[in-house]
Structure formats: C-alpha cells, structure tokens
Scaffold this active site. Structure first.
Site, PDB file in Angstrom:
ATOM      1  N   LYS A  98       7.137   1.979   0.212  1.00 53.38           N
ATOM      2  CA  LYS A  98       6.533   1.165  -0.840  1.00 53.38           C
ATOM      3  C   LYS A  98       5.994   2.135  -1.882  1.00 53.38           C
ATOM      4  O   LYS A  98       5.083   2.918  -1.607  1.00 53.38           O
ATOM      5  CB  LYS A  98       5.414   0.291  -0.286  1.00 53.38           C
ATOM      6  CG  LYS A  98       4.729  -0.520  -1.378  1.00 53.38           C
ATOM      7  CD  LYS A  98       3.464  -1.202  -0.874  1.00 53.38           C
ATOM      8  CE  LYS A  98       2.688  -1.791  -2.040  1.00 53.38           C
ATOM      9  NZ  LYS A  98       1.372  -2.334  -1.632  1.00 53.38           N
ATOM     10  N   GLY A 155      -6.874  -6.182  -4.208  1.00 53.19           N
ATOM     11  CA  GLY A 155      -8.166  -6.423  -3.582  1.00 53.19           C
ATOM     12  C   GLY A 155      -9.047  -7.429  -4.281  1.00 53.19           C
ATOM     13  O   GLY A 155     -10.182  -7.662  -3.857  1.00 53.19           O
ATOM     14  N   GLY A 168      -3.650  -9.275  -4.500  1.00 54.86           N
ATOM     15  CA  GLY A 168      -4.412 -10.337  -5.140  1.00 54.86           C
ATOM     16  C   GLY A 168      -4.601 -11.598  -4.331  1.00 54.86           C
ATOM     17  O   GLY A 168      -5.375 -12.467  -4.721  1.00 54.86           O
ATOM     18  N   ASN A 205      -3.458  -7.113   2.344  1.00 53.31           N
ATOM     19  CA  ASN A 205      -4.326  -6.298   3.189  1.00 53.31           C
ATOM     20  C   ASN A 205      -5.769  -6.800   3.125  1.00 53.31           C
ATOM     21  O   ASN A 205      -6.315  -7.302   4.098  1.00 53.31           O
ATOM     22  CB  ASN A 205      -4.232  -4.833   2.763  1.00 53.31           C
ATOM     23  CG  ASN A 205      -5.042  -3.901   3.664  1.00 53.31           C
ATOM     24  OD1 ASN A 205      -5.196  -2.734   3.354  1.00 53.31           O
ATOM     25  ND2 ASN A 205      -5.574  -4.378   4.763  1.00 53.31           N
ATOM     26  N   THR A 206      -6.382  -6.707   1.944  1.00 50.53           N
ATOM     27  CA  THR A 206      -7.797  -7.032   1.816  1.00 50.53           C
ATOM     28  C   THR A 206      -8.109  -8.463   2.224  1.00 50.53           C
ATOM     29  O   THR A 206      -9.165  -8.726   2.817  1.00 50.53           O
ATOM     30  CB  THR A 206      -8.269  -6.790   0.372  1.00 50.53           C
ATOM     31  OG1 THR A 206      -7.944  -5.450  -0.015  1.00 50.53           O
ATOM     32  CG2 THR A 206      -9.765  -6.990   0.246  1.00 50.53           C
TER      33      THR A 206
END
Length: 257
Positions: free
Chosen positions: A100, A161, A188, A209-210
């Site tokens: 990535k 995030g 996002g 992730n976040t």
C-alpha cells in the site's frame, strides 16, 4: 457470498474488509480485533511497526502470515525516496511485494501528494511491486494511477483518522465508474454505517484502522464492521429501489372491497 471473492493482480481475497494494525494498546489486542473483523488482509506501517526484526517483539508473532495477507504500507512517508525505500525494505525482509503506497503531502490533513504518489508508483511498478496507491478522491488521478499499472486504487473517504465518513460520494462513484480495477475506500470511516454505505455505492472493499482501534470496544467494533461490509456488498448486488418524491403503496390495490 462465499463465491463473491475480491481479486487483485491475480490474488484472491475472501473478505472485503481490510484492517490496519496501528493504535491498539498492544499486539494481543490487535490480534483479537483482526480475528473479530474476519479480515484476511492486514496493513502494517513499515516505519512504525516492527515486522522486519525477528529478534525483537514482532507483530508477525501475533498475526500468522500463513493465515493473513500482510500488506506493508509506507505510512508516514513524505517523500518519494522514503516511500520507495520502505517498500523495498518490506520486500527484502520477505514480507510482501504487494504494497500500500502512501506519499503524504501535508502534515495537518495527511492528504496525499499525488504528484509524488505517481512518481513513486512508477518506480515501484518497474521494480515488480504490486502497488495499491492511497490517493485522494480525484477521478483524474485515479485514472492516471491505473494507466501506469496499479491493479487497484484506494481513494480516501475523508482525512485519515477523522471518522467523518464519506465526504464526497459523487467523486467516489465517478472513480468507480471511471476505472476498471477494484476500488478500495480507505481512510475516514467512523462507524459501521459508513462502511456499509461505501459498499452500497459500489466499492470493492473498505480499509480502516482508527474506526476500530479507537472505538471504546475495538473488538465489538471490528465485528460490527465485518457485518456492515457484508451487508453493504449484498445490498449493492441486490440493487436498491429508485428514490421517489411521493409514496407508492406497498400492497396492491387490486381486489379491494
């Protein structure tokens, strides 16, 4: 849905939810969240998480590369040289030649440097890497990335995030209509409805992730995201009804007394 597999550069993936591995309290929690998500692709920031030194505590001690596709990413790289160097490092360590690719252009927003992204992608593709680029929601840039050989594109939904959800659905849909490769909505997402909506729009996968790691209960949120992505994909394939301004009766009028 078992037969509905995502294929990128000839590689087949079972889950359309991809997850990151940062921001968890420890590697054990990371593993539990990944397991709950049902994901088979996990991204790892090469410059932030140890995946190359087997003599120190290593994320790969918790996530078996035989069970998961470990996708190294160049998060935190602000120059072409840095991004290329960390991609090469991951491959040299035997992690993966699929990467990535991130080249960040602004410290506050973490928006991509699209010119640098195109340059770095060109270099890595010539070296035999499978490049999955993190980009903005610009259809022109997405098309250029595909033209140079990227087998998928990863446009942001909102700043990394931020948890804002999809800020520009029209651009994302134009990208999906414009490129003939998988589109993975990246960055996002805030909650399960955001993930479901991305899939309903026609995304091939969602990476986050976040939204999971930062939740009050990361394990429960990981499971919620799994169901959201599956539901969104099913809804997209089923085909939603057209929107109408006025009501339409659910029951037929024929035969009424």
């Amino acid at each position: 849905m078992n037969a509905d597999r995502l294929v990128i550069a000839g590689r087949e993936f079972r889950s359309r939810l991809w997850v990151g591995t940062g921001k968890y309290k420890d590697f054990a929690e990371t593993r539990r969240a990944v397991e709950a998500s049902g994901a088979d692709v996990v991204t790892v920031a090469v410059r932030r998480v140890n995946i190359t030194d087997r003599n120190a505590e290593n994320l790969l001690d918790y996530l078996d590369p035989k069970q998961y596709t470990i996708l190294p990413n160049t998060a935190g790289c602000y120059t072409v040289d840095d991004a290329v160097r960390y991609a090469r490092l991951a491959r040299a360590a035997g992690v993966s030649d699929m990467v990535k690719l991130e080249v960040i252009g602004d410290e506050r927003t973490l928006f991509p440097d699209t010119a640098g992204l195109l340059d770095a992608a060109t270099i890595l593709i010539k070296e035999g890497f499978v490049v999955l680029p993190y980009t903005n929601d610009d259809p022109v840039v997405a098309r250029k990335l595909v033209d140079i050989g990227c087998p998928a594109v990863m446009p942001l939904a909102a700043p990394i995030g931020s948890g804002l959800g999809i800020r520009n659905p029209c651009n994302l849909q134009i990208i999906m209509d414009t490129v003939k490769v998988p589109v993975i909505v990246d960055a996002g997402v805030g909650t399960a409805s955001d993930a479901a909506l991305a899939m309903e729009y026609g995304a091939d996968a969602v990476l986050m992730n976040t939204a999971i790691a930062g939740a009050a209960d990361p394990i429960a949120m990981a499971e919620a995201m799994k169901y959201a992505v599956t539901a969104g994909r099913l809804a997209c394939k089923a085909g939603r009804i057209p929107r109408k301004l006025y009501a339409t009766a659910s029951s037929p009028m024929d035969g009424m007394a």
